[in-house]
Scaffold this active site. Structure first.
Site, PDB file in Angstrom:
ATOM      1  N   ARG A 103       0.876  -1.178   0.000  1.00  0.00           N
ATOM      2  CA  ARG A 103       0.000   0.000   0.000  1.00  0.00           C
ATOM      3  C   ARG A 103       0.907   1.219   0.000  1.00  0.00           C
ATOM      4  O   ARG A 103       1.715   1.416   0.919  1.00  0.00           O
ATOM      5  CB  ARG A 103      -0.907   0.011   1.231  1.00  0.00           C
ATOM      6  CG  ARG A 103      -1.602   1.344   1.425  1.00  0.00           C
ATOM      7  CD  ARG A 103      -2.693   1.323   2.474  1.00  0.00           C
ATOM      8  NE  ARG A 103      -3.859   0.613   1.997  1.00  0.00           N
ATOM      9  CZ  ARG A 103      -5.089   0.765   2.520  1.00  0.00           C
ATOM     10  NH1 ARG A 103      -5.294   1.597   3.528  1.00  0.00           N
ATOM     11  NH2 ARG A 103      -6.113   0.089   2.035  1.00  0.00           N
ATOM     12  N   GLN A 133     -10.383  -3.892  -3.141  1.00  0.00           N
ATOM     13  CA  GLN A 133     -11.647  -3.360  -2.632  1.00  0.00           C
ATOM     14  C   GLN A 133     -12.777  -3.571  -3.645  1.00  0.00           C
ATOM     15  O   GLN A 133     -13.865  -4.041  -3.299  1.00  0.00           O
ATOM     16  CB  GLN A 133     -11.492  -1.859  -2.331  1.00  0.00           C
ATOM     17  CG  GLN A 133     -12.769  -1.200  -1.864  1.00  0.00           C
ATOM     18  CD  GLN A 133     -13.201  -1.672  -0.493  1.00  0.00           C
ATOM     19  OE1 GLN A 133     -12.400  -1.645   0.439  1.00  0.00           O
ATOM     20  NE2 GLN A 133     -14.443  -2.108  -0.337  1.00  0.00           N
ATOM     21  N   ASP A 225     -17.315   7.290  -1.204  1.00  0.00           N
ATOM     22  CA  ASP A 225     -16.022   7.181  -0.520  1.00  0.00           C
ATOM     23  C   ASP A 225     -15.667   8.575   0.005  1.00  0.00           C
ATOM     24  O   ASP A 225     -16.292   9.576  -0.393  1.00  0.00           O
ATOM     25  CB  ASP A 225     -14.955   6.673  -1.519  1.00  0.00           C
ATOM     26  CG  ASP A 225     -13.579   6.527  -0.887  1.00  0.00           C
ATOM     27  OD1 ASP A 225     -13.490   6.365   0.351  1.00  0.00           O
ATOM     28  OD2 ASP A 225     -12.566   6.578  -1.623  1.00  0.00           O
TER      29      ASP A 225
HETATM   30  N1   CP Z   1     -11.352  -0.016   2.587  1.00  0.00           N
HETATM   31  C1   CP Z   1     -10.074  -0.086   2.979  1.00  0.00           C
HETATM   32  O1   CP Z   1      -9.150  -0.366   2.219  1.00  0.00           O
HETATM   33  O2   CP Z   1      -9.892   0.164   4.304  1.00  0.00           O
HETATM   34  P1   CP Z   1      -8.505   0.371   5.050  1.00  0.00           P
HETATM   35  O3   CP Z   1      -7.927   1.676   4.565  1.00  0.00           O
HETATM   36  O4   CP Z   1      -8.868   0.409   6.490  1.00  0.00           O
HETATM   37  O5   CP Z   1      -7.592  -0.767   4.702  1.00  0.00           O
HETATM   38  N1  NVA Z   2      -9.954   6.871  -1.306  1.00  0.00           N
HETATM   39  C1  NVA Z   2      -9.568   6.422   0.002  1.00  0.00           C
HETATM   40  C2  NVA Z   2      -9.812   4.949   0.123  1.00  0.00           C
HETATM   41  C3  NVA Z   2      -9.518   4.361   1.468  1.00  0.00           C
HETATM   42  C4  NVA Z   2      -9.763   2.890   1.514  1.00  0.00           C
HETATM   43  C5  NVA Z   2      -8.096   6.742   0.239  1.00  0.00           C
HETATM   44  O1  NVA Z   2      -7.294   6.541  -0.666  1.00  0.00           O
HETATM   45  O2  NVA Z   2      -7.772   7.231   1.324  1.00  0.00           O
END
Ligand code: CP
Ligand code: NVA
Length: 309
Positions: A103, A133, A225
């Protein structure tokens, strides 16, 4: 040959259906208390340069449930942060690990890691994509409605990583996707172009609306979101103003089909992109969606790290 999951476009429709089939199997087994350890002895490295609740927990728990192990690495734990190259890091990861979830901010970084690693790399969210997701979201919709083709998803809000992966996923599966976002906050233009043409080939439809009330008309699903994604915190005040008309609240829900279902990838900012009564209301499937992250993640791990390639 190893396989990576950097974006939904890395998967064929058949592979996605295969992930859904395995998710059903794994979910049933989970509730039956079955012991199933196809990844015994395997180790998943988890590189997280942004915070996470669901992605981290579902990958860690999922990996243990499949008989494997994980090593969690925040960026400050790695020499990468002190300048060790991605190429060298990828070679080292490939010696000690059997798979990597990453990530981070840049999609390019994930691509470079994947090209230089001999083990599968899974994108656990970048600024551009969040494939795990949206695979979970599509599984959840199929579980509820029995199909994806022709289902209308109305995405209301920022044209961010979630919207981009929705464009990839919906166009591949022949869904109807409508995206309502303020001017200046549209999804990535390259991804949009490809999705429009893929949707046409798959008898789906991609539409854009400036007015969210227009966008949610006839929707089976309303999806939203956060307005301020991770890394955009300095734009928070401006975004609050720009997105004011895009809150998913009871009025917007009334403009969709009467049996519309509400989804959100979480974390939610209650009172901003979604009102509390809607996220907690009887049309919301947000927490079932979150649960499915676990089961879908396990199917992804099994596909990429097990013998099922
Ligand atoms: N939806 C999602 O990816 O949540 P987190 O940021 O908590 O991993
Ligand atoms: N768009 C959000 C998604 C979190 C799961 C972000 O990138 O913070």
């Amino acid at each position: 040959m190893k396989k990576d999951l950097l974006a939904i476009s890395d998967l064929t429709r058949e592979e996605i259906e295969g992930i859904f089939d395995r998710t059903n199997f794994l979910k049933k087994g989970f509730y039956a208390g079955d012991i199933y350890h196809p990844l015994k002895g395997k180790v998943l490295g988890m590189v997280f340069k942004k915070p996470s609740t669901r992605t981290r927990l579902s990958f860690e728990s999922g990996m243990y449930q499949l008989g494997g192990n994980t090593i969690f690495l925040s960026s400050k734990d790695l020499q990468m942060d002190r300048g060790e190259s991605i190429i060298d890091t990828a070679r080292i990861f490939s010696i000690y690990l059997d798979g990597i979830v990453i990530r981070t901010y840049s999609q390019k970084e994930v691509e470079e890691l994947a090209v230089n690693a001999s083990i599968p790399v899974i994108n656990g969210l970048t600024d551009l994509h969040h494939p795990c997701q949206i695979l979970c979201d599509m599984f959840t919709i199929k579980e509820k409605l029995g199909r994806l083709k022709g289902v209308k998803v109305a995405y209301v809000g920022d044209g961010n990583n979630i919207a981009n992966s929705w464009l990839d996923g919906a166009s591949k599966m022949g869904m109807n996707l409508s995206i309502s976002s303020p001017a200046g906050y549209k999804p990535d233009s390259e991804i949009t172009k490809k999705a429009i043409s893929l949707a046409e080939r798959n008898e789906g439809r991609i539409e854009f609306a400036e007015d969210p009330f227009e966008g949610v008309k006839d929707a089976d699903i309303i999806y939203t979101d956060v307005w301020t994604s991770m890394g955009q915190e300095s734009e928070y005040e401006k975004r609050l103003k720009d997105f004011k008309k895009f809150q998913v609240n009871a009025d917007i829900v009334r403009a969709a089909k009467t049996n519309v279902m509400i989804m959100h990838c979480l974390p939610a900012h209650r009172g901003e992109e979604i009102s509390s009564d809607v996220i907690d209301g009887d049309r919301s499937i947000v927490f079932e969606e979150a649960e499915n992250r676990l089961h879908v993640q396990k199917a992804i791990l099994e596909m990429l790290m097990g013998q099922r390639l």
